[in-house]
Design an enzyme around this catalytic site. Structure first.
Site, mmCIF file in Angstrom:
data_model
loop_
_atom_site.group_PDB
_atom_site.id
_atom_site.type_symbol
_atom_site.label_atom_id
_atom_site.label_comp_id
_atom_site.label_asym_id
_atom_site.label_seq_id
_atom_site.Cartn_x
_atom_site.Cartn_y
_atom_site.Cartn_z
ATOM 1 N N THR A 61 41.931 8.347 -64.771
ATOM 2 C CA THR A 61 42.182 6.906 -64.781
ATOM 3 C C THR A 61 42.837 6.493 -66.095
ATOM 4 O O THR A 61 43.284 7.353 -66.874
ATOM 5 C CB THR A 61 40.882 6.122 -64.440
ATOM 6 O OG1 THR A 61 41.201 4.748 -64.319
ATOM 7 C CG2 THR A 61 39.793 6.312 -65.480
ATOM 8 N N LYS A 65 47.096 8.750 -66.287
ATOM 9 C CA LYS A 65 47.636 9.152 -64.979
ATOM 10 C C LYS A 65 49.032 9.792 -65.064
ATOM 11 O O LYS A 65 49.418 10.562 -64.192
ATOM 12 C CB LYS A 65 47.676 7.945 -64.038
ATOM 13 C CG LYS A 65 46.289 7.534 -63.574
ATOM 14 C CD LYS A 65 46.315 6.420 -62.572
ATOM 15 C CE LYS A 65 44.903 6.101 -62.121
ATOM 16 N NZ LYS A 65 44.822 5.065 -61.121
ATOM 17 N N ASP A 96 45.785 7.265 -54.794
ATOM 18 C CA ASP A 96 45.857 5.793 -54.856
ATOM 19 C C ASP A 96 46.820 5.255 -53.781
ATOM 20 O O ASP A 96 46.604 4.182 -53.227
ATOM 21 C CB ASP A 96 46.372 5.332 -56.229
ATOM 22 C CG ASP A 96 45.308 5.432 -57.319
ATOM 23 O OD1 ASP A 96 44.106 5.426 -56.989
ATOM 24 O OD2 ASP A 96 45.685 5.519 -58.504
ATOM 25 N N GLY A 120 53.217 -4.839 -62.758
ATOM 26 C CA GLY A 120 52.607 -3.712 -63.459
ATOM 27 C C GLY A 120 53.346 -2.423 -63.137
ATOM 28 O O GLY A 120 53.778 -2.224 -61.986
ATOM 29 N N GLY A 123 50.079 3.574 -63.599
ATOM 30 C CA GLY A 123 49.750 4.425 -62.455
ATOM 31 C C GLY A 123 49.525 3.607 -61.195
ATOM 32 O O GLY A 123 50.061 3.935 -60.123
ATOM 33 N N GLU A 146 59.513 -4.180 -70.634
ATOM 34 C CA GLU A 146 60.654 -3.991 -69.731
ATOM 35 C C GLU A 146 61.052 -2.522 -69.574
ATOM 36 O O GLU A 146 61.293 -2.056 -68.455
ATOM 37 C CB GLU A 146 61.832 -4.826 -70.245
ATOM 38 C CG GLU A 146 62.982 -4.845 -69.274
ATOM 39 C CD GLU A 146 63.908 -6.028 -69.474
ATOM 40 O OE1 GLU A 146 63.440 -7.125 -69.830
ATOM 41 O OE2 GLU A 146 65.124 -5.847 -69.259
ATOM 42 N N GLY A 232 40.644 -5.218 -54.413
ATOM 43 C CA GLY A 232 40.868 -3.806 -54.744
ATOM 44 C C GLY A 232 39.833 -2.834 -54.189
ATOM 45 O O GLY A 232 39.948 -1.625 -54.401
HETATM 46 P P1 NAP Z 1 47.889 1.512 -66.781
HETATM 47 O O1 NAP Z 1 48.569 2.762 -66.354
HETATM 48 O O2 NAP Z 1 47.272 1.456 -68.125
HETATM 49 O O3 NAP Z 1 48.946 0.300 -66.624
HETATM 50 C C1 NAP Z 1 48.574 -0.991 -66.959
HETATM 51 C C2 NAP Z 1 49.676 -1.948 -66.554
HETATM 52 O O4 NAP Z 1 49.216 -3.274 -66.808
HETATM 53 C C3 NAP Z 1 50.956 -1.787 -67.338
HETATM 54 O O5 NAP Z 1 52.028 -2.117 -66.511
HETATM 55 C C4 NAP Z 1 50.788 -2.816 -68.455
HETATM 56 O O6 NAP Z 1 52.008 -3.298 -68.946
HETATM 57 C C5 NAP Z 1 50.100 -3.922 -67.710
HETATM 58 N N1 NAP Z 1 49.329 -4.784 -68.593
HETATM 59 C C6 NAP Z 1 48.225 -4.456 -69.317
HETATM 60 N N2 NAP Z 1 47.769 -5.536 -69.974
HETATM 61 C C7 NAP Z 1 48.593 -6.559 -69.658
HETATM 62 C C8 NAP Z 1 48.636 -7.928 -70.032
HETATM 63 N N3 NAP Z 1 47.740 -8.474 -70.867
HETATM 64 N N4 NAP Z 1 49.628 -8.701 -69.536
HETATM 65 C C9 NAP Z 1 50.539 -8.160 -68.699
HETATM 66 N N5 NAP Z 1 50.554 -6.883 -68.313
HETATM 67 C C10 NAP Z 1 49.581 -6.088 -68.786
HETATM 68 O O7 NAP Z 1 46.727 1.123 -65.757
HETATM 69 P P2 NAP Z 1 46.638 1.409 -64.184
HETATM 70 O O8 NAP Z 1 45.950 2.692 -63.946
HETATM 71 O O9 NAP Z 1 47.981 1.217 -63.603
HETATM 72 O O10 NAP Z 1 45.616 0.258 -63.720
HETATM 73 C C11 NAP Z 1 45.985 -1.095 -63.692
HETATM 74 C C12 NAP Z 1 44.884 -1.901 -63.018
HETATM 75 O O11 NAP Z 1 44.703 -1.479 -61.671
HETATM 76 C C13 NAP Z 1 43.510 -1.752 -63.675
HETATM 77 O O12 NAP Z 1 42.868 -3.010 -63.699
HETATM 78 C C14 NAP Z 1 42.750 -0.843 -62.768
HETATM 79 O O13 NAP Z 1 41.362 -1.091 -62.761
HETATM 80 C C15 NAP Z 1 43.341 -1.198 -61.410
HETATM 81 N N6 NAP Z 1 43.260 -0.038 -60.509
HETATM 82 C C16 NAP Z 1 42.541 -0.181 -59.357
HETATM 83 C C17 NAP Z 1 42.457 0.873 -58.492
HETATM 84 C C18 NAP Z 1 41.676 0.717 -57.220
HETATM 85 O O14 NAP Z 1 41.329 1.728 -56.615
HETATM 86 N N7 NAP Z 1 41.426 -0.496 -56.745
HETATM 87 C C19 NAP Z 1 43.076 2.091 -58.766
HETATM 88 C C20 NAP Z 1 43.803 2.198 -59.944
HETATM 89 C C21 NAP Z 1 43.875 1.132 -60.829
HETATM 90 P P3 NAP Z 1 52.723 -2.661 -70.260
HETATM 91 O O15 NAP Z 1 53.556 -1.538 -69.767
HETATM 92 O O16 NAP Z 1 53.480 -3.798 -70.811
HETATM 93 O O17 NAP Z 1 51.585 -2.226 -71.175
#
Ligand code: NAP
Length: 267
Positions: A61, A65, A96, A120, A123, A146, A232
């Site tokens: 996670t 990823k 996912d 976003g 991952g 961006e 989610g």
């Molecule tokens: P990640 O790889 O760390 O990516 C985070 C994304 O969110 C990036 O695009 C980041 O943009 C953006 N971001 C973070 N803080 C922000 C803010 N304050 N304002 C605007 N954009 C912001 O994380 P991820 O694994 O993709 O997970 C993202 C979310 O999805 C998490 O909340 C996670 O819990 C959820 N999720 C849920 C599941 C599920 O099974 N339901 C599975 C996976 C993830 P930058 O590139 O600008 O940093």
């Protein structure tokens, strides 16, 4: 004994151990699913260490990823991002994507030919974008940073139609689906919603990858505006279902996974 785990940093939000341990107990499989908070400098050692210790698989996670791709052979769409590792073969999978497809299927929501905005590019963003593309949607992706958004779109284009929209321009878009793939709204992160509220329109489909809380600010406001909402939870449960199947060859009981997840999230 079946040893499984999840790696991430930080890891306080994960309820995956509860879900998988409940499944193992139900199926009377001995072993354990453990959570490991792994520092970035120790990622490689953690993966190979787990393999050496006889672990069968790991979930991956935030924020690893993409990083774990350095150490694994990605299977199919997992070259975008990996959330499940089979340590026996050092293969990476992305369950996912399946989780998102199942979440829309369970909600009986058809996105074929619809225009979807994914917010976003991590991952989850890439998995959600690809799942929507596979279901026939035309995807527009935006991201706060961006360059990362553009890179994600480049990678996604190998699989279908996807374009990038700069963060500050999204309010000009007219879309049928909005999907949040940022942690905005997550417990312990920040409240608020990831898009300007005026973008939410009646009949729109709103998906939030965040599952803790089950009703995020985005889901709440979208409901108030008459949108069809999907939280989610089903993505979480079905990505876990597929991961368990990859590791064991056994289809786990989804009803038990859902019950345990809801109990854990309601505490
Ligand atoms: P990640 O790889 O760390 O990516 C985070 C994304 O969110 C990036 O695009 C980041 O943009 C953006 N971001 C973070 N803080 C922000 C803010 N304050 N304002 C605007 N954009 C912001 O994380 P991820 O694994 O993709 O997970 C993202 C979310 O999805 C998490 O909340 C996670 O819990 C959820 N999720 C849920 C599941 C599920 O099974 N339901 C599975 C996976 C993830 P930058 O590139 O600008 O940093």
């Amino acid at each position: 004994m079946l040893y499984l785990g999840i790696i991430g940093y930080p890891l306080s939000h994960s309820i995956s151990p509860k879900i998988h341990n409940a499944v193992m107990e139900h199926l009377r499989i001995g072993g354990s699913y453990l959570a490991f908070e792994v520092k970035p400098s120790e990622l490689k050692d953690a993966i190979f260490g787990a393999k050496a210790l006889g672990f069968i698989g790991l979930n991956v996670t935030i924020p690893y990823k993409e990083e774990v791709l350095k150490f694994l052979k990605p299977i199919g769409e997992a070259k975008l991002a990996v959330n499940t590792i089979d340590l026996r073969k050092m293969e990476g999978y992305n369950t996912d994507i399946y989780g998102v497809e199942m979440a829309f299927k369970s909600a009986k929501v058809d996105v074929n030919d619809k225009i979807a905005l994914v917010v976003g590019a991590g991952g989850a963003g890439k998995a959600i974008a690809l799942a929507l593309m596979k279901m026939g949607a035309r995807v527009i992706l935006t991201n706060r940073t961006e360059t990362r958004g553009i890179e994600a779109v480049k990678a996604l284009r190998e699989f279908g139609h996807c374009i990038f929209c700069p963060w500050e321009k999204i309010k000009e878009l007219k879309v049928d689906v909005i999907a949040n793939a940022t942690p905005i709204g997550m417990k312990g992160f920040s409240s608020g919603i990831p898009v300007p509220e005026e973008m939410l329109k009646p009949e729109m489909i709103v998906f939030d990858a965040v599952y803790n809380p089950l009703e995020t600010q985005l889901i709440k406001r979208a409901k108030e505006k008459g949108c069809k909402v999907i939280n989610g939870l089903d993505m979480l449960i079905h990505q876990a279902e597929k991961a368990f199947e990859i590791w064991t060859g056994i289809k786990p009981p989804v009803s038990i996974m859902r019950k345990v997840a809801i109990e854990a999230l309601e505490i």
